[in-house]
Design a protein around this motif. Structure first.
Motif: not given
Length: 257
Positions: A116-127
């Motif tokens: 939900x990019x309006x509240x947080x960015x994507x997780x690191x690729x490895x995660x």
């Protein structure tokens, strides 16, 4: 008699799960949930519903589509909630929607990368890769349960969902207002992929400009799939990473593949 899986997906996670289940159980077609009315659903052997969880509930547009589907008594139905933070009340929503239809319901949940990019960015690729790898194992296990018609218990809301339920209800009531504030930045190349992807047809074109209305479902397809990262929002911070499922692409018609 074949099977059908209906999916509702913004960033491709639910679609990817649907593809995985399709491959494992065989003799199955995939279809967007919002096009379920075009199918004689009661004639299929197994019917699946796969959907994301938005603020601890099934997206209203998806739930309305499920409510409108005619199913036969004793039909095998499975529901899979793809969740990032909490599965919340999603499976309870499905139980209530199907309560009078006398089907055999199997309930499942699969964790996917929150996006939900309006509240947080994507997780690191490895995660992300770690979560998707675990999801793949769950898909294999769930597929076996579906073929066995294995009974499942009720999946109840977890503690987080119960604590934040009133906040989530308030936030969901603001979806339309929040969605009307999306806009296209100057790097927009007018490919109109966002228009094709929007499940509520909330994005229109006026004199070549993109206009967002107040029917947004908050699926984030427009902002996440934009090839130029040209879609933005006042709540969107500059450095937030975008996310789409790495195993899914969007074709020129705005359909998942």
């Amino acid at each position: 008699m074949s099977n059908v899986i209906f999916y509702f997906s913004g960033t491709g996670d639910s679609y990817s799960i649907a593809k995985g289940i399709q491959k494992k159980i065989g003799d199955t077609i995939l279809a967007p949930l919002l096009k379920a009315k075009d199918y004689k659903v009661a004639e299929y052997n197994i019917v699946g519903f796969i959907f994301p969880v938005y603020y601890v509930h099934v997206p209203q547009i998806a739930l309305s589509a499920i409510n409108d589907i005619s199913l036969r008594k004793g039909q095998q139905v499975f529901a899979i909630a793809a969740y990032g933070g909490s599965w919340g009340y999603a499976l309870q929503d499905i139980r209530e929607a199907l309560s009078g239809k006398e089907v055999i319901l199997q309930e499942y949940k699969i964790r996917t990368p929150g996006n939900y990019i309006l509240e947080y960015g994507a997780l690191p690729k490895t995660y992300q890769e770690y979560i998707l790898k675990k999801a793949e194992k769950q898909i294999n296990k769930i597929s076996g349960f579906i073929l066995e018609v294995k009974k499942t218990g009720y999946i109840k809301p977890n503690l987080i969902a119960r604590i934040f339920h009133s906040r989530s209800n308030k936030q969901r009531s603001l979806f339309g207002e929040i969605g009307s504030k999306f806009y296209a930045k100057e790097q927009c190349v007018h490919c109109y992929q966002c228009v094709k992807l929007c499940p509520t047809k909330n994005i229109t074109i006026s004199n070549g400009n993109l206009i967002w209305g107040n029917k947004c479902a908050q699926c984030m397809a427009c902002i996440q799939w934009c090839p130029q990262n040209a879609v933005s929002h006042p709540l969107m911070k500059k450095d937030r990473r975008h996310y789409t499922n790495p195993n899914v692409v969007v074709n020129q018609s705005g359909e998942f593949e």
